[in-house]
Design a protein around this motif. Structure first.
Motif, PDB file in Angstrom:
ATOM      1  N   LEU A  91       0.708  -1.142  -0.009  1.00  0.00           N
ATOM      2  CA  LEU A  91       0.072  -0.013   0.180  1.00  0.00           C
ATOM      3  C   LEU A  91       0.851   1.301   0.001  1.00  0.00           C
ATOM      4  O   LEU A  91       0.678   2.306  -0.882  1.00  0.00           O
ATOM      5  N   HIS A  92       1.956   1.247   0.830  1.00  0.00           N
ATOM      6  CA  HIS A  92       2.645   2.576   0.840  1.00  0.00           C
ATOM      7  C   HIS A  92       3.767   2.562  -0.216  1.00  0.00           C
ATOM      8  O   HIS A  92       4.079   3.738  -0.802  1.00  0.00           O
ATOM      9  N   SER A  98      -7.723  -5.414   9.319  1.00  0.00           N
ATOM     10  CA  SER A  98      -7.445  -4.005   9.765  1.00  0.00           C
ATOM     11  C   SER A  98      -8.326  -3.092   9.007  1.00  0.00           C
ATOM     12  O   SER A  98      -8.194  -2.717   7.792  1.00  0.00           O
ATOM     13  N   TYR A  99      -9.543  -2.639   9.887  1.00  0.00           N
ATOM     14  CA  TYR A  99     -10.282  -1.451   9.356  1.00  0.00           C
ATOM     15  C   TYR A  99      -9.693  -0.263   8.945  1.00  0.00           C
ATOM     16  O   TYR A  99     -10.068   0.212   7.859  1.00  0.00           O
ATOM     17  N   GLY A 100      -8.733   0.249   9.733  1.00  0.00           N
ATOM     18  CA  GLY A 100      -8.038   1.377   9.371  1.00  0.00           C
ATOM     19  C   GLY A 100      -7.323   1.140   7.930  1.00  0.00           C
ATOM     20  O   GLY A 100      -7.478   2.113   7.099  1.00  0.00           O
ATOM     21  N   HIS A 101      -6.401   0.377   7.820  1.00  0.00           N
ATOM     22  CA  HIS A 101      -5.958  -0.045   6.232  1.00  0.00           C
ATOM     23  C   HIS A 101      -6.968  -0.023   5.302  1.00  0.00           C
ATOM     24  O   HIS A 101      -6.744   0.319   4.194  1.00  0.00           O
ATOM     25  N   ASP A 102      -8.256  -0.762   5.586  1.00  0.00           N
ATOM     26  CA  ASP A 102      -9.353  -0.992   4.583  1.00  0.00           C
ATOM     27  C   ASP A 102      -9.441   0.496   4.006  1.00  0.00           C
ATOM     28  O   ASP A 102      -9.766   0.587   2.809  1.00  0.00           O
ATOM     29  N   ILE A 103      -9.923   1.370   5.100  1.00  0.00           N
ATOM     30  CA  ILE A 103     -10.661   2.538   4.652  1.00  0.00           C
ATOM     31  C   ILE A 103      -9.519   3.382   3.738  1.00  0.00           C
ATOM     32  O   ILE A 103      -9.492   4.200   3.052  1.00  0.00           O
ATOM     33  N   GLU A 104      -8.231   3.176   4.463  1.00  0.00           N
ATOM     34  CA  GLU A 104      -7.086   4.176   3.770  1.00  0.00           C
ATOM     35  C   GLU A 104      -6.807   3.447   2.647  1.00  0.00           C
ATOM     36  O   GLU A 104      -6.681   4.325   1.484  1.00  0.00           O
TER      37      GLU A 104
END
Length: 405
Positions: free
Chosen positions: A200-201, A257-263
């Motif tokens: 992702l990054h 990981s919900y944070g990574h999903d939305i990011e």
């Protein structure tokens, strides 16, 4: 900005949000200008405790410093503040002078307080953040050396980290590019050769570089990364990202990981928009909206905030409200609203900003790692894993997108 009368979904409260976001961006940027400069050894302090005091024994990590570089560089594009410009240059100089491995290429992981390398491992994640920060500095100031180093890091990632047989990017190597037994990014991560987080990054960094350097090879790499995200990393059945794999892409994930999903939902869409490929935009749309919709349904807290993660085997949800998850959720749901016009997403953006104002922002400091309503101890205001990259980016992105409404 379109008037609220012209766009009924935009309430007066939403119309006021860009000004509130701008004010918070100025406040949090001023906090970093006033508290993070290392006057004794150069660069920036490695850790600032909740008491406002620096911790001298904490290593100076490449992640903190390259994120600081990205943030000050990007804020500089939205302000006319010479102090911000000076801090961006300070970060640029420190990264180039201390973290770059002049002999082997790439950037190393940790320095001591004096700026000497003490952990020389090469994480793909770290190369990506160095590229991200340097590309942003070039975009802000037209610095040719930064662009050249960013291009060098792109070549480094493609040469050393990209799997030529099975595709994707490996996690880590030793300083001389020899294999490592432990490639984990952090203690909480699985020791897996490929991870969602690194992919992702790298995508995020390549997208930033493409804005200044629209090279065909870079475009091909971005398209390949988008395809990896929507075909391998995204699970269409669950509408979540898988997190870890073996070399052959055998899934070893144990959590969502919900944070990574939305990011990821907005970063994937941003990458497709930046390269301007209509076919890839059409192909990634279901995954982007699937991630946003799953987070909306599964991970909403009682105040509209986004919860942290879920264990796959037990189904247990970690309801901790972490600062960066709230920041990324605000942008992710706003992006979904822009894509669909679905008012549920805009409502979530309002709720998230209200939650951030009440429970995450500390007017006397930075954003809290955990919100006020969580029992978890906040480890520090700033440190190896906490800069103002997530919150500055969310404030800039959300203000810009809301004005576009």
């Amino acid at each position: 900005m379109t008037s609220t009368a012209a766009n009924p979904a935009v309430s007066d409260a939403v119309a006021a949000m860009p000004f509130q976001l701008d004010a918070e961006l100025r406040r949090v940027t001023a906090w970093w200008l006033n508290h993070s400069i290392d006057e004794a050894h150069g660069g920036f302090l490695a850790e600032i405790g909740m008491d406002g005091q620096p911790e001298p024994k904490t290593p100076k990590r490449v992640i903190l410093n390259t994120r600081i570089l990205w943030s000050f560089s990007t804020v500089a594009m939205h302000t006319d503040d010479p102090h911000v410009n000076s801090a961006a240059k300070r970060a640029r100089d420190y990264v180039l002078q201390h973290f770059v491995d002049q002999e082997n290429g790439g950037v190393v992981w940790d320095l001591n307080a004096q700026g000497d390398a003490i952990n020389t491992r090469k994480q793909g994640y770290a190369q990506a953040f160095a590229l991200y920060g340097l590309a942003a500095y070039h975009r802000a100031f037209g610095d040719a050396d930064c662009l050249e180093m960013a291009r060098s890091l792109f070549e480094c990632l493609e040469q050393h980290f990209r799997d030529p047989e099975l595709n994707g990017y490996w996690e880590a190597f030793a300083q001389d590019w020899s294999p490592l037994e432990d490639v984990r990014l952090s203690e909480k991560d699985a020791n897996a050769p490929k991870s969602m987080n690194t992919h992702l990054h790298i995508l995020e960094a390549y997208t930033e570089l493409y804005r200044s350097w629209p090279d065909p090879a870079l475009k091909d790499a971005i398209l390949n990364l988008i395809e990896l995200h929507i075909d391998r990393i995204y699970d269409a059945d669950s509408r979540h990202l898988r997190l870890f794999w073996d070399n052959d892409w055998t899934d070893t994930s144990e959590a969502i990981s919900y944070g990574h999903d939305i990011e990821a939902s907005w970063l994937i869409w941003e990458a497709a928009e930046v390269v301007g490929d209509e076919d890839i935009l059409s192909r990634c749309r279901p995954a982007v909206l699937g991630l946003a919709e799953a987070c909306l349904h599964e991970a909403t807290g009682p105040n509209g905030e986004l919860l942290n993660e879920k264990d796959i085997a037990s189904g247990h949800v970690d309801a901790t409200r972490i600062w960066w998850v709230q920041a990324e959720a605000m942008v992710g749901f706003l992006n979904a609203y822009q894509m669909t016009g679905d008012g549920r997403y805009l409502t979530r953006v309002q709720e998230l900003w209200s939650f951030i104002e009440r429970h995450v922002i500390d007017p006397q400091g930075e954003w809290r790692w955990h919100s006020k309503i969580d029992a978890d101890e906040n480890p520090y205001w700033a440190g190896p894993w906490k800069s103002f990259y997530h919150n500055s980016r969310a404030l800039i992105e959300a203000a810009s997108r809301l004005r576009a409404l």
